[in-house]
Motif scaffolding. Structure first.
Motif, mmCIF file in Angstrom:
data_model
loop_
_atom_site.group_PDB
_atom_site.id
_atom_site.type_symbol
_atom_site.label_atom_id
_atom_site.label_comp_id
_atom_site.label_asym_id
_atom_site.label_seq_id
_atom_site.Cartn_x
_atom_site.Cartn_y
_atom_site.Cartn_z
ATOM 1 N N LEU A 451 0.849 -1.119 -0.070
ATOM 2 C CA LEU A 451 0.053 -0.116 -0.051
ATOM 3 C C LEU A 451 0.981 1.248 -0.066
ATOM 4 N N THR A 557 -11.921 -6.339 -1.274
ATOM 5 C CA THR A 557 -11.555 -5.092 -1.370
ATOM 6 C C THR A 557 -10.516 -4.592 -2.513
ATOM 7 N N ARG A 558 -10.744 -3.548 -3.037
ATOM 8 C CA ARG A 558 -9.746 -3.104 -4.127
ATOM 9 C C ARG A 558 -8.924 -1.749 -3.341
ATOM 10 N N PHE A 559 -7.669 -2.035 -3.614
ATOM 11 C CA PHE A 559 -7.021 -0.878 -3.278
ATOM 12 C C PHE A 559 -6.158 0.080 -4.520
ATOM 13 N N ASP A 562 -10.679 1.350 -2.224
ATOM 14 C CA ASP A 562 -11.394 1.071 -0.663
ATOM 15 C C ASP A 562 -10.771 1.326 0.545
ATOM 16 N N GLY A 563 -9.506 1.879 0.454
ATOM 17 C CA GLY A 563 -8.532 1.983 1.489
ATOM 18 C C GLY A 563 -7.278 2.056 1.373
ATOM 19 N N ASP A 564 -6.443 2.739 2.114
ATOM 20 C CA ASP A 564 -5.206 3.048 1.782
ATOM 21 C C ASP A 564 -4.303 2.597 2.978
ATOM 22 N N GLU A 568 -8.162 -0.552 7.573
ATOM 23 C CA GLU A 568 -9.282 -0.246 6.840
ATOM 24 C C GLU A 568 -9.634 -1.348 5.756
ATOM 25 N N LEU A 569 -8.525 -1.696 5.030
ATOM 26 C CA LEU A 569 -8.979 -2.611 4.055
ATOM 27 C C LEU A 569 -9.514 -4.023 4.554
ATOM 28 N N ASN A 572 -12.935 -3.584 5.703
ATOM 29 C CA ASN A 572 -14.163 -3.483 4.525
ATOM 30 C C ASN A 572 -14.160 -5.027 4.123
#
Length: 863
Positions: A451, A557-559, A562-564, A568-569, A572
């Motif tokens: 990330l 979830t996609r990064f 959907d979150g950094d 959070e990922l 989700n």
């Protein structure tokens, strides 16, 4: 205005009207001809054939009138049906019953009315033939008599109409039965051909006259016909087993699980096991045997292999390379020198009976990674206690010798050096000890690296895929933790094989895995790869003699969309995973922000549920169960309801899944049984016999520790005999074959409680399940009841279920009865008991008390 009284036989009268099947039907010339005769005979401008329904009067035929119905409250005909003679009103304005009736006071209102009751052959006044005028008039005796005769003609037309409809229905039913007969025969043949057991019949000389398929491998079905079992197997009367079997046959006694060997055409031998019962004709004469058979060759060969293994173990015991023990229950009755070295004891301790398994392997002494059951079973690692007090890590493989006698053996290997090396490795790596995958800590670090922005400030795209195995706990509970461990290891290996070199695979804990797919951004490609992972891990897994069929639910979830950050990922992804499980499992769900609303709603519902538990907002409804021969009361089925302070009365579909998911199944079971038992005690103390009380329990409720003892304790507290309780379980609970469920049901059944198999016919139960479980009652699923009598397939299946149940001495209950036609058909098929809206809706406790008091007309349904 004086409303008409309700006839004393109103319920039966309305039922008779329904049987006429005339309400809301199209005009018919046979009825219109009669109303025209009325106008010609009496000279009135208006003639009507009126049928008086529960809340209205409806006009089948009408002359001089445009409206098709009025309310029953203002209907003259509601008065006319109260007597057998015509009702004559010469001037409605002067009649105190009608002078202020809206039909009279309206412009061009009714002034004259003459109505002759339409009386069925059963003696029920279902309607009226009316002559109406807007001016006062008188009608002579001859014309009144003629009106009465015309009313009788209407009743005749009704009777002819019902007879024609019945004949037409019978013709249609006969056509359907004939067309479906071949299908039913094929269906029964398919069931016989796919059954694990085969069926057979013999004549009075014990010669086979019928044998179904499948037959033992290598044996033709025709080989049995016309021959006796002894002729096929060559059994000698001097053999004690055959001697006892032949004595049973001569005495016409039933027999069970008789084993014999039969030579095959290929030179091998098949081992067969058979059970049978004698048949007698109506005069009591013996006519033969009927029973089932199965091929137990594999079982016999397995037992032979076990004896061979035992011989090898004895050789291993003498070798001194590995510890070998033999136990009876907790006591170690034999041990070789290597095991005695491991635990520091001598042979005198064994001979004196002082050496026990609980002494050298106390339950409190375990390793961090030890997930073995409390008793030795399967293969696992644990700590043993040396006589000096030292703890020795060992590897154990154990198996049962004689379950009835509690005899078992184990191979015990000192793994002290191996464990020391593993401890060093665990200190140096962040790996999951079972699967070898990254653990959660290492995974979070790897995900954070992906990330993080690159040197040029750009971020790599990708997806986080979280996979959770479906029903993994059932594998541990039903087969053993060793099977669960093997399954997790296989899943880990498959995930590694199905991912790329740069992808990251980890076990987050329990049965939850995670995969980071890197350098992929297109949603279609992400979904393709996620479904590929799902497909790979869903392949069957063979563990010892068991075949496991794993499946999983997948949240994606996609990064960076959907979150950094990793936390959070993962959060989700868990939300998306919950949605996948709610969608029916074996599915892939992508995260979207709207899912958070669902998570919040679930949390809110659980908070409301817990408040409802504290404030006693839950209730029980009692649905009557009646006997099909006479509709006498038999008992109640209790149904849980939630009296929500704002939403009103809620059914179980609104809250039961949420409560089960939150682990509240134990509270639900206790509440239902406690409330039902307390209510039953109250009825009994006041001289009312409620009959049997049916309570529904889920698999998770029955599986809970101490379930059977808790339920019996509740009944003992309220002094309710267990025989009054019918425990209702679905076919899915039986098919699961969970040993804890089987033990709990057996415990309750032995105490006197009856067991009912609910929704029967939808879960594909086999005869084997009915034999293994203590079932007393079969409840036919409402899906078969709905079209009973009109769907030949449903009728045939229902008949087969009833015949099967009665052959096993089981009682049959039909659910969901809503019409008299359904009731009559099910009664004719032999159902013992019935329930449904026709017979009684779910009632409050107070309304159920009135029901038991004999005034069901005042009972209030609560849904």
């Amino acid at each position: 205005m004086s409303p008409a009284a309700i006839p004393p036989n109103e319920t039966e009268r309305l039922a008779a009207l329904r049987r006429c099947a005339v309400l809301d039907t199209a005009p018919e010339e046979s009825f219109d001809r009669i109303t025209r005769l009325v106008t010609l005979l009496t000279g009135v401008p208006v003639a009507v054939i009126s049928f008086v329904d529960r809340d209205r009067q409806w006009f089948k035929s009408r002359i001089g009138l445009t409206t098709t119905e009025t309310s029953r409250e203002v209907a003259f005909c509601a008065h006319a049906i109260l007597g057998d003679e015509p009702l004559i009103v010469e001037d409605a304005r002067r009649d105190p019953r009608f002078h202020d009736n809206p039909l009279v006071t309206a412009e061009d209102g009714i002034r004259f009315y003459a109505g002759a009751p339409i009386r069925t052959a059963e003696g029920f006044n279902v309607g009226v033939l009316c002559a109406i005028d807007r001016v006062p008039r008188r009608l002579g005796a001859k014309r009144i008599a003629a009106l009465r005769e015309l009313a009788a003609m209407v009743a005749t037309e009704l009777a002819l109409r019902v007879a024609n409809q019945r004949l037409a229905g019978e013709l249609v039913a006969r056509v359907k039965v004939e067309s479906g007969r071949a299908l039913v025969r094929q269906r029964l043949q398919d069931l016989l051909e796919t059954a694990t057991d085969w069926l057979w019949e013999t004549d009075a000389e014990h010669r086979f006259v019928y044998v179904s398929h499948p037959m033992p491998a290598g044996v033709a079905g025709g080989a049995f016909l016309g021959r006796t079992r002894r002729e096929l197997a060559g059994g000698h009367p001097a053999d004690p087993l055959w001697s006892r079997h032949l004595a049973d046959l001569d005495a016409h006694r039933p027999f069970r699980a008789f084993r014999y060997a039969m030579p095959r055409a290929d030179g091998a031998t098949s081992h067969l096991e058979t059970s049978g019962k004698p048949m007698f004709d109506r005069a009591g004469r013996f006519v033969g045997y009927r029973g089932t058979g199965r091929d137990v060759t594999a079982m016999v060969e397995s037992e032979s292999a076990m004896r061979a293994m035992s011989a090898k173990l004895h050789a291993l015991q003498a070798s001194g390379v590995i510890g070998v023990i033999t136990c009876e229950g907790d006591r170690i009755v034999d041990a070789n020198d290597e095991f005695l070295r491991i635990v520091g004891h001598d042979r005198a301790d064994v001979d004196a009976g002082r050496l026990t398994w609980s002494r050298v392997a106390p339950p409190s002494l375990h390793m961090v990674e030890d997930d073995a059951p409390s008793g030795p079973a399967g293969s696992f690692h644990r700590l043993c206690l040396h006589r000096s007090g030292a703890r020795v890590p060992v590897s154990i493989s154990s198996f049962t010798l004689d379950g009835a006698a509690g005899q078992w053996m184990a191979l015990v290997q000192d793994v002290s050096e191996q464990k020391a090396r593993e401890a060093q490795i665990r200190d140096l790596a962040y790996r999951d000890t079972l699967t070898g995958l990254l653990n959660r800590r290492s995974f979070n670090e790897q995900l954070a690296r992906h990330l993080a922005p690159g040197r040029d400030g750009t971020r790599r795209g990708g997806a986080l895929v979280v996979l959770d195995l479906d029903n993994f706990k059932d594998v541990n509970d039903a087969i053993g933790h060793d099977a669960g461990d093997a399954l997790l290891q296989t899943i880990a290996h498959r995930l590694l094989q199905a991912t790329g070199d740069e992808d990251v695979v980890a076990r987050l804990g329990g049965d939850e895995f995670a995969v980071v797919l890197v350098d992929v951004d297109a949603p279609q490609e992400i979904e393709r790869r996620a479904r590929r992972l799902l497909e790979v891990l869903s392949q069957p897994v063979r563990h010892r003699d068991e075949t496991l069929h794993p499946s999983a639910s997948v949240g994606v979830t996609r990064f960076p969309q959907d979150g950094d950050d990793a936390a959070e990922l993962l959060k989700n992804a868990d939300v998306a995973l919950y949605r996948a499980k709610a969608a029916g499992r074996r599915s892939v769900s992508f995260f979207d922000p709207g899912m958070m609303d669902g998570a919040i709603a679930r949390l809110k519902l659980l908070n409301e549920v817990r408040l409802a538990m504290a404030e006693n907002q839950f209730r029980l409804a009692y649905q009557p169960v009646v006997r099909m021969d006479g509709r006498g009361h038999s008992g109640f089925e209790v149904l849980i309801r939630w009296l929500h302070p704002r939403r009103g009365l809620l059914g179980p579909g609104e809250f039961l899944d949420a409560m089960e998911g939150a682990g509240l199944h134990g509270w639900i079971a206790r509440f239902v049984m406690e409330t039902a038992a307390r209510q039953a005690r109250g009825w009994l103390d006041h001289g009312r016999d409620p009959g049997t009380i049916g309570v529904n329990m889920s698999g998770s409720q029955i599986r809970a520790d101490g379930f059977a003892d808790d339920m019996l304790a509740v009944l003992a507290t309220w002094r309710v005999a267990p025989r009054r309780i019918v425990l209702e379980v679905t076919e899915q609970v039986v098919i699961a074959e969970d040993p804890r469920i089987a033990a709990a049901l057996a415990r309750l059944h032995d105490a006197g409680m009856r067991i009912a198999l609910d929704d029967f016919g939808t879960g594909y139960s086999s005869l084997a399940h009915l034999r293994r479980f203590p079932v007393d009652v079969l409840k036919i699923d409402r899906s078969f009841v709905t079209d009973i009598g009109t769907d030949a397939g449903d009728t045939a299946i229902t008949r087969a279920i009833v015949n099967l149940a009665h052959s096993l001495d089981l009682e049959v209950v039909a659910e969901g009865i809503e019409t008299e036609a359904q009731f009559a058909r099910l009664a004719a098929l032999g159902c013992d008991l019935g329930q449904g809206f026709l017979l009684g809706r779910p009632l409050s406790a107070e309304a159920a008390t009135e029901w038991l008091g004999g005034v069901p007309g005042r009972a209030t349904a609560i849904g």
